[in-house]
Design a protein around this motif. Structure first.
Motif, mmCIF file in Angstrom:
data_model
loop_
_atom_site.group_PDB
_atom_site.id
_atom_site.type_symbol
_atom_site.label_atom_id
_atom_site.label_comp_id
_atom_site.label_asym_id
_atom_site.label_seq_id
_atom_site.Cartn_x
_atom_site.Cartn_y
_atom_site.Cartn_z
ATOM 1 N N GLY A 8 67.961 53.353 116.718
ATOM 2 C CA GLY A 8 66.633 53.463 117.303
ATOM 3 C C GLY A 8 66.410 52.417 118.380
ATOM 4 O O GLY A 8 66.740 51.243 118.212
ATOM 5 N N GLY A 9 65.852 52.835 119.500
ATOM 6 C CA GLY A 9 65.622 51.921 120.611
ATOM 7 C C GLY A 9 66.795 51.753 121.540
ATOM 8 O O GLY A 9 66.666 51.092 122.577
ATOM 9 N N SER A 10 67.952 52.329 121.220
ATOM 10 C CA SER A 10 69.122 52.222 122.089
ATOM 11 C C SER A 10 69.319 53.534 122.840
ATOM 12 O O SER A 10 68.586 54.504 122.654
ATOM 13 C CB SER A 10 70.378 51.904 121.265
ATOM 14 N N ASN A 11 70.324 53.554 123.697
ATOM 15 C CA ASN A 11 70.633 54.756 124.470
ATOM 16 C C ASN A 11 71.521 55.730 123.708
ATOM 17 O O ASN A 11 71.868 56.793 124.231
ATOM 18 C CB ASN A 11 71.310 54.378 125.791
ATOM 19 N N ILE A 12 71.905 55.350 122.487
ATOM 20 C CA ILE A 12 72.796 56.187 121.690
ATOM 21 C C ILE A 12 71.951 57.092 120.796
ATOM 22 O O ILE A 12 71.084 56.622 120.060
ATOM 23 C CB ILE A 12 73.740 55.323 120.831
ATOM 24 N N ASP A 13 72.207 58.375 120.870
ATOM 25 C CA ASP A 13 71.522 59.360 120.039
ATOM 26 C C ASP A 13 72.537 59.911 119.034
ATOM 27 O O ASP A 13 73.455 60.639 119.422
ATOM 28 C CB ASP A 13 70.953 60.484 120.892
ATOM 29 N N PRO A 14 72.408 59.578 117.743
ATOM 30 C CA PRO A 14 73.382 60.075 116.765
ATOM 31 C C PRO A 14 73.509 61.591 116.753
ATOM 32 O O PRO A 14 74.616 62.119 116.633
ATOM 33 C CB PRO A 14 72.845 59.541 115.433
ATOM 34 N N PHE A 15 72.386 62.296 116.881
ATOM 35 C CA PHE A 15 72.476 63.750 116.903
ATOM 36 C C PHE A 15 73.208 64.220 118.157
ATOM 37 O O PHE A 15 74.022 65.145 118.104
ATOM 38 C CB PHE A 15 71.088 64.388 116.843
ATOM 39 N N GLU A 34 75.512 62.588 119.760
ATOM 40 C CA GLU A 34 76.932 62.290 119.584
ATOM 41 C C GLU A 34 77.603 63.338 118.707
ATOM 42 O O GLU A 34 78.707 63.804 119.005
ATOM 43 C CB GLU A 34 77.094 60.897 118.964
ATOM 44 N N LEU A 35 76.934 63.701 117.610
ATOM 45 C CA LEU A 35 77.499 64.727 116.733
ATOM 46 C C LEU A 35 77.573 66.071 117.450
ATOM 47 O O LEU A 35 78.590 66.775 117.370
ATOM 48 C CB LEU A 35 76.650 64.843 115.468
ATOM 49 N N GLN A 36 76.518 66.424 118.161
ATOM 50 C CA GLN A 36 76.502 67.682 118.902
ATOM 51 C C GLN A 36 77.639 67.744 119.909
ATOM 52 O O GLN A 36 78.317 68.777 120.042
ATOM 53 C CB GLN A 36 75.153 67.820 119.612
ATOM 54 N N ARG A 68 83.644 63.619 103.813
ATOM 55 C CA ARG A 68 84.728 62.646 103.669
ATOM 56 C C ARG A 68 84.492 61.371 104.469
ATOM 57 O O ARG A 68 84.987 60.310 104.101
ATOM 58 C CB ARG A 68 86.047 63.289 104.114
ATOM 59 N N ALA A 69 83.756 61.455 105.555
ATOM 60 C CA ALA A 69 83.561 60.287 106.420
ATOM 61 C C ALA A 69 82.464 59.382 105.856
ATOM 62 O O ALA A 69 81.478 59.860 105.293
ATOM 63 C CB ALA A 69 83.183 60.746 107.825
ATOM 64 N N PRO A 70 82.604 58.070 105.994
ATOM 65 C CA PRO A 70 81.558 57.154 105.514
ATOM 66 C C PRO A 70 80.287 57.210 106.353
ATOM 67 O O PRO A 70 79.212 56.864 105.874
ATOM 68 C CB PRO A 70 82.223 55.777 105.596
ATOM 69 N N LEU A 71 80.413 57.627 107.628
ATOM 70 C CA LEU A 71 79.264 57.743 108.549
ATOM 71 C C LEU A 71 78.525 56.416 108.691
ATOM 72 O O LEU A 71 77.303 56.337 108.557
ATOM 73 C CB LEU A 71 78.301 58.839 108.072
ATOM 74 N N HIS A 72 79.289 55.392 108.987
ATOM 75 C CA HIS A 72 78.697 54.084 109.242
ATOM 76 C C HIS A 72 78.430 53.857 110.724
ATOM 77 O O HIS A 72 77.696 52.938 111.085
ATOM 78 C CB HIS A 72 79.621 52.979 108.717
ATOM 79 N N SER A 73 79.053 54.676 111.575
ATOM 80 C CA SER A 73 78.904 54.510 113.014
ATOM 81 C C SER A 73 78.996 55.873 113.687
ATOM 82 O O SER A 73 79.660 56.793 113.183
ATOM 83 C CB SER A 73 79.989 53.575 113.564
ATOM 84 N N THR A 74 78.333 56.000 114.833
ATOM 85 C CA THR A 74 78.383 57.266 115.571
ATOM 86 C C THR A 74 79.767 57.532 116.153
ATOM 87 O O THR A 74 80.088 58.676 116.480
ATOM 88 C CB THR A 74 77.354 57.262 116.706
ATOM 89 N N THR A 75 80.588 56.494 116.301
ATOM 90 C CA THR A 75 81.938 56.699 116.835
ATOM 91 C C THR A 75 82.792 57.537 115.886
ATOM 92 O O THR A 75 83.804 58.104 116.318
ATOM 93 C CB THR A 75 82.619 55.355 117.090
ATOM 94 N N GLU A 76 82.414 57.606 114.624
ATOM 95 C CA GLU A 76 83.191 58.406 113.673
ATOM 96 C C GLU A 76 83.142 59.890 114.018
ATOM 97 O O GLU A 76 84.052 60.638 113.653
ATOM 98 C CB GLU A 76 82.666 58.193 112.252
ATOM 99 N N SER A 96 73.013 59.067 104.968
ATOM 100 C CA SER A 96 73.851 58.316 105.901
ATOM 101 C C SER A 96 73.482 58.629 107.348
ATOM 102 O O SER A 96 73.446 57.731 108.200
ATOM 103 C CB SER A 96 75.333 58.642 105.654
ATOM 104 N N PHE A 97 73.209 59.901 107.618
ATOM 105 C CA PHE A 97 72.806 60.269 108.977
ATOM 106 C C PHE A 97 71.453 59.658 109.325
ATOM 107 O O PHE A 97 71.233 59.223 110.462
ATOM 108 C CB PHE A 97 72.757 61.793 109.109
ATOM 109 N N ALA A 98 70.531 59.625 108.359
ATOM 110 C CA ALA A 98 69.223 59.001 108.600
ATOM 111 C C ALA A 98 69.379 57.521 108.910
ATOM 112 O O ALA A 98 68.661 56.971 109.752
ATOM 113 C CB ALA A 98 68.316 59.208 107.390
ATOM 114 N N ARG A 99 70.316 56.863 108.248
ATOM 115 C CA ARG A 99 70.543 55.441 108.518
ATOM 116 C C ARG A 99 71.108 55.247 109.927
ATOM 117 O O ARG A 99 70.813 54.233 110.574
ATOM 118 C CB ARG A 99 71.481 54.864 107.458
ATOM 119 N N LEU A 100 71.927 56.193 110.383
ATOM 120 C CA LEU A 100 72.411 56.114 111.763
ATOM 121 C C LEU A 100 71.250 56.255 112.743
ATOM 122 O O LEU A 100 71.193 55.543 113.762
ATOM 123 C CB LEU A 100 73.443 57.204 112.023
#
Length: 476
Positions: free
Chosen positions: A296-303, A305-307, A350-358, A287-291
């Protein structure tokens, strides 16, 4: 790619590509996992087809009485896929009618080792790119100075020792102090400066703390630029006597723990009893890899955000502990890191991890008290699990320390006894299950043979058509 070995006794069966929940004891090395049937599990349904590496049937302890059935298992799997039309699980039975009897009058075992791709090419490349950021040394990064300049710019307002103005201070002195502080906030930090210490580095030169990968610095810069007010508040509060911990060093440690948790640290850490040894379940990693791919290519970095969310949770947890026991020092900070990562593990499961906002929901988790026993057992290992941990205020008392030590010893002894009893019961149960399966298989074989023999006898006893005609003719 997962590498998995499944085993079962005669008359049992193994399911290739079956969906199970990964157990925490699965051995891991750079995300290429090789658990046995009792140590781990296969990826979830919907993954690609598997590739059988090896298979044998016979005596597990005597190579002379076992048969290599790799080719036959591959053919069975291919035929099953053609019949099913998908990549679902395929059952491989451990019976002599399929594989022969290489070990007569012995209990035989079936063992199949296979690999299965559980990440798409894009997901694998995204994790590999993250791993490069973890392993590439920050001190030798070509953009090191640029990253430090961005960090200093984003947090230069927080890199100031806030003076406490008393009532006796004159107005002129207060105004001068405020003016000096404002000028200091505007001034850049410079290559080396005591103000870097105020950000949580251990020396005037932040480069000395950046002995890890560049991801640690990038995550800190991301937090400071994306959430400047939150990051500045945390830095300023971390300077105060009420909280008092090195913010930047804590952020670097959190980055390393998260990288190891997702299996991209590149140091081959496996399962164990420390933070670096804990790994995320496959579903969480995928799920994290899919995020990573979707952002990719945007200004949002999933790692990033989690950090950022983890740092806020860690800060709040440490703040709550310090309020409960002001005598705690930074020497007591490591258990808080452990509890934070345990909370991250529970959240990610427990989280679905479909979005970095989670990831912002991490801030809703409780920060006071101990983490759950299950989370602590996952982190430290079941053998080190203790219930009824002492509160920080009790730990500050010497007499209570001795009492709690005695209680802890009793609890550890009880835990060892309970664990030993559980292991014994489990072994007996498994042995009984093997015997039941084996006897059931033997009786089934005998029953099938008896039915076949009876059918053959009945067929032979029936009069032939020509003989019947002759008897009728003679009767007439």
């Amino acid at each position: 790619v997962s590498l998995q070995t499944l085993r079962c006794w005669e008359y049992g069966s193994v399911m290739l590509g079956a969906s199970h929940t990964q157990e925490e004891g699965a051995q891991t090395a750079n995300r290429v996992e090789a658990p046995t049937a009792a140590e781990g599990s296969a990826p979830q349904d919907g993954d690609g087809p598997i590739s059988v590496i090896s298979a044998f049937f016979g005596d597990p302890d005597d190579p002379a009485h076992r048969r290599d059935i790799t080719t036959e298992v591959r053919a069975l799997y291919s035929e099953a896929l053609a019949a099913q039309g998908d990549c679902g699980p395929v059952e491989v039975p451990a019976v002599t009618r399929l594989w022969g009897d290489p070990a007569r009058f012995r209990v035989k075992q079936l063992e199949v080792t296979y690999e299965q791709r559980w990440l798409s090419d894009d997901e694998r490349r995204a994790l590999e790119a993250l791993q490069v950021r973890v392993t590439e040394k920050a001190q030798s990064a070509p953009d090191l100075e640029e990253l430090l300049a961005r960090l200093g710019t984003a947090l230069r307002g927080a890199a100031v020792r806030r003076p406490s103005v008393s009532v006796s201070d004159g107005g002129a002195d207060t105004a001068a102090s405020a003016a000096d502080m404002a000028a200091s906030e505007i001034a850049p930090l410079g290559l080396t400066s005591p103000r870097w210490r105020l950000l949580g580095f251990q020396s005037n030169d932040p480069r000395t703390d950046l002995r890890t990968g560049r991801l640690a610095l990038e995550a800190l810069v991301y937090f400071a630029e994306q959430y400047p007010r939150v990051a500045a508040r945390l830095v300023q509060e971390a300077q105060s006597n009420g909280i008092d911990y090195p913010f930047a060093v804590a952020s670097i440690n959190v980055t390393q723990l998260l990288a190891r948790y997702f299996g991209v640290s590149g140091d081959g850490c496996g399962a164990g009893g420390s933070a670096g040894d804990c790994v995320a379940p496959w579903r969480v990693v995928r799920s994290f890899a899919r995020l990573l791919v979707s952002c990719g290519g945007s200004n949002i970095d999933p790692f990033g955000e989690l950090q950022s969310a983890v740092m806020e949770h860690l800060h709040a947890r440490w703040h709550a502990k310090k309020e409960a026991d002001p005598l705690l020092t930074v020497m007591n900070f490591a258990p808080t890191l452990e509890e934070t990562l345990a909370s991250v593990h529970v959240f990610c499961q427990r989280a679905p991890l479909h979005s970095t906002t989670e990831f912002r929901r991490l801030l809703l988790l409780p920060v006071s008290g101990e983490v759950s026993r299950g989370a602590r057992a996952w982190f430290n290992g079941a053998a080190q699990t203790r219930s009824g941990a002492a509160s920080p205020s009790e730990a500050a008392s010497g007499s209570r320390d001795r009492a709690l030590s005695d209680v802890g010893t009793t609890e550890q002894t009880y835990e060892r006894i309970r664990s030993s009893a559980h292991s014994a019961v489990t072994a007996v149960s498994q042995t009984a299950g093997v015997c039941r399966t084996y006897l059931s298989g033997i009786l089934g074989d005998y029953a099938a043979a008896a039915v076949a023999a009876a059918a053959t006898t009945a067929t032979a006893a029936q009069p032939q058509p020509d003989a019947v005609g002759t008897v009728e003719s003679m009767a007439r």
